[in-house]
Design a protein around this motif. Structure first.
Motif, short mmCIF file in Angstrom:
data_model
loop_
_atom_site.label_atom_id
_atom_site.label_comp_id
_atom_site.label_asym_id
_atom_site.label_seq_id
_atom_site.Cartn_x
_atom_site.Cartn_y
_atom_site.Cartn_z
N LEU A 1 0.83 -1.21 0.00
CA LEU A 1 0.00 0.00 0.00
C LEU A 1 0.86 1.26 0.00
O LEU A 1 1.99 1.26 0.50
N ASP A 2 0.31 2.32 -0.54
CA ASP A 2 1.03 3.59 -0.63
C ASP A 2 0.14 4.70 -0.08
O ASP A 2 -0.89 5.03 -0.69
N PRO A 3 0.51 5.31 1.06
CA PRO A 3 -0.35 6.37 1.60
C PRO A 3 -0.43 7.60 0.71
O PRO A 3 -1.38 8.38 0.81
N GLU A 4 0.54 7.79 -0.17
CA GLU A 4 0.49 8.95 -1.08
C GLU A 4 -0.53 8.76 -2.19
O GLU A 4 -0.85 9.71 -2.90
N ARG A 5 -1.02 7.54 -2.36
CA ARG A 5 -2.10 7.29 -3.32
C ARG A 5 -3.44 7.08 -2.61
O ARG A 5 -4.38 6.52 -3.18
N ASP A 6 -3.50 7.53 -1.37
CA ASP A 6 -4.73 7.42 -0.56
C ASP A 6 -5.19 5.98 -0.39
O ASP A 6 -6.38 5.71 -0.25
N GLU A 7 -4.25 5.06 -0.39
CA GLU A 7 -4.62 3.65 -0.23
C GLU A 7 -4.83 3.26 1.22
O GLU A 7 -5.16 2.11 1.52
N LEU A 8 -4.60 4.22 2.14
CA LEU A 8 -4.85 3.96 3.55
C LEU A 8 -5.84 4.97 4.12
O LEU A 8 -5.83 5.25 5.32
N ALA A 9 -6.67 5.53 3.27
CA ALA A 9 -7.67 6.49 3.71
C ALA A 9 -8.57 5.84 4.76
O ALA A 9 -9.04 4.72 4.59
N GLY A 10 -8.75 6.53 5.88
CA GLY A 10 -9.58 6.02 6.95
C GLY A 10 -8.84 5.22 8.00
O GLY A 10 -9.36 4.99 9.08
N ALA A 11 -7.61 4.78 7.70
CA ALA A 11 -6.81 4.07 8.69
C ALA A 11 -6.20 5.06 9.67
O ALA A 11 -5.88 6.20 9.31
N PHE A 12 -6.04 4.63 10.93
CA PHE A 12 -5.40 5.52 11.90
C PHE A 12 -3.92 5.65 11.57
O PHE A 12 -3.21 4.66 11.40
N GLY A 13 -3.45 6.88 11.46
CA GLY A 13 -2.04 7.13 11.20
C GLY A 13 -1.62 8.46 11.78
O GLY A 13 -2.45 9.29 12.17
N LEU A 14 -0.33 8.66 11.84
CA LEU A 14 0.26 9.90 12.32
C LEU A 14 1.04 10.53 11.17
O LEU A 14 1.85 9.86 10.53
N ASP A 15 0.79 11.78 10.91
CA ASP A 15 1.40 12.49 9.79
C ASP A 15 2.19 13.66 10.36
O ASP A 15 1.61 14.63 10.85
N GLU A 16 3.52 13.57 10.34
CA GLU A 16 4.37 14.58 10.97
C GLU A 16 5.48 15.00 10.02
O GLU A 16 6.06 14.17 9.32
N VAL A 17 5.78 16.29 10.03
CA VAL A 17 6.96 16.79 9.34
C VAL A 17 8.08 16.93 10.38
O VAL A 17 7.94 17.68 11.35
N LEU A 18 9.14 16.17 10.17
CA LEU A 18 10.29 16.23 11.08
C LEU A 18 11.18 17.38 10.65
O LEU A 18 11.67 17.42 9.52
N LEU A 19 11.38 18.33 11.56
CA LEU A 19 12.11 19.55 11.25
C LEU A 19 13.59 19.38 11.53
O LEU A 19 14.00 18.50 12.29
N PRO A 20 14.43 20.24 10.92
CA PRO A 20 15.86 20.19 11.23
C PRO A 20 16.07 20.35 12.74
O PRO A 20 15.47 21.23 13.38
N GLY A 21 16.88 19.47 13.32
CA GLY A 21 17.15 19.52 14.75
C GLY A 21 16.27 18.61 15.57
O GLY A 21 16.45 18.52 16.79
N GLU A 22 15.32 17.90 14.94
CA GLU A 22 14.43 17.00 15.69
C GLU A 22 14.85 15.55 15.48
O GLU A 22 15.44 15.19 14.46
#
Length: 333
Positions: A271-292
């Motif tokens: 599955l590929d989340p960028e093709r919305d193949e996990l729509a509705g599934a629980f997930g966490l979407d985070e942008v990791l910033l420089p220094g994290e």
């Protein structure tokens, strides 16, 4: 499926008996089973005999017991997912003591972002393409190239490995623009190369978390242009991922997400989340910033995209037991 004749009289064929048992296990109504068999011209007496045998079958009773156990486990998983959905973001905090880290995050399999580790590193103020070229440009490395033309470059990573120098690679990255074609990935094992050991001098891992005598062979260097992608997968160890330069977007899903377990192939997912193949599934979407720094618990599925030119390192040489090679729900049966 047809009735077959033996010396003791007509009986259902093995394929029909398997079909009947499967439907009984799924809770199908016996009247519906009888009707389906009758439509295929199976005599009523044969149907009666097959149902009677199935009801009294020790094998069917054992299968039902196994299914009840699996249903209980599925119910526990559903409870975990329901509770987890009440915290839809990853906690960001300063690095806790080793004891608190183990109790709150390691032992519970909970991702966390640490905000105060990387900013203390010499690497944070020093690393850039120009700096790495000046200091390590002549170092021989392995790169992953030709990824853009492959729809599965991470699974087939060996086909994309090429030798080069770090200086030549940096020139490629700066000229590439946004692409997934060139990348230094964990499987290139570049952080273990003697000519790049100076990079470790620019890093200070959290005290009490790691066995630093193993950092070179247990560390990974990730370096590439904006647009590099690591496809959805899970690891068989806990990992602390440090973002030094640029931003990366992480999409994370817990180990017990049913759709991912069903679509597992080895440690990767189909599955590929960028093709919305996990729509509705629980997930966490985070942008990791420089220094994290992101703690990736073992088994958590994650998909990663670089939003900028990105340099990252990751380590799994924790002081706590961290070998989970047995955890491969996507392994062939």
């Amino acid at each position: 499926m047809r009735a077959s004749r033996r010396r003791r009289g007509p009986t259902l064929s093995p394929a029909y008996r398997a079909w009947l048992a499967e439907n009984l296990l799924r809770g199908a109504d016996e009247a519906a089973i009888r009707a389906a068999l009758a439509e295929r011209a199976v005599p009523a007496a044969v149907i009666d005999e097959a149902l009677a045998r199935a009801r009294g079958s020790a094998e069917l009773a054992g299968a039902r017991a196994a299914i009840r156990g699996l249903q209980r486990e599925a119910l526990v998983g559903r409870l975990r997912r329901t509770l987890r959905a009440t915290a839809p973001a990853i906690e960001r905090r300063t690095a806790p003591s080793p004891g608190e880290f183990v109790a709150r995050y390691w032992a519970t399999g909970t991702p966390v972002i640490l905000t105060d580790v990387v900013p203390r590193w010499p690497a944070f103020s020093r690393w850039s393409p120009a700096d790495l070229r000046d200091r390590f440009g002549a170092a021989e490395i392995e790169m992953s190239i030709g990824r853009a033309a492959d729809d599965d470059p991470d699974v087939r990573f060996k086909e994309h490995c090429r030798a080069t120098t770090l200086g030549e690679y940096i020139d490629r990255v700066l000229a590439a623009g946004e692409t997934n074609d060139v990348y230094l990935i964990a499987n290139n094992r570049n952080l273990a190369r003697p000519q790049l050991q100076g990079l470790l001098a620019d890093i200070a891992l959290p005290p009490g978390y790691f066995d630093e005598s193993r950092s070179a062979r247990c560390g990974a260097l990730w370096f590439g242009p904006a647009g590099t992608v690591t496809s959805l997968h899970h690891d068989t160890s806990n990992i602390l991922f440090f973002q030094v330069v640029g931003r990366k977007r992480f999409r994370l899903y817990p180990p017990d997400e049913p759709r991912l377990l069903a679509a597992a192939r080895g440690v990767y997912s189909t599955l590929d989340p960028e093709r919305d193949e996990l729509a509705g599934a629980f997930g966490l979407d985070e942008v990791l910033l420089p220094g994290e720094a992101l703690f990736l618990p073992v088994g958590w599925w994650h998909h990663v995209r670089a939003l900028d030119l990105s340099i990252s390192v990751a380590f799994n040489n924790f002081v706590w037991p961290n070998q989970f090679e047995w955890y491969k729900p996507g392994a062939p049966g």
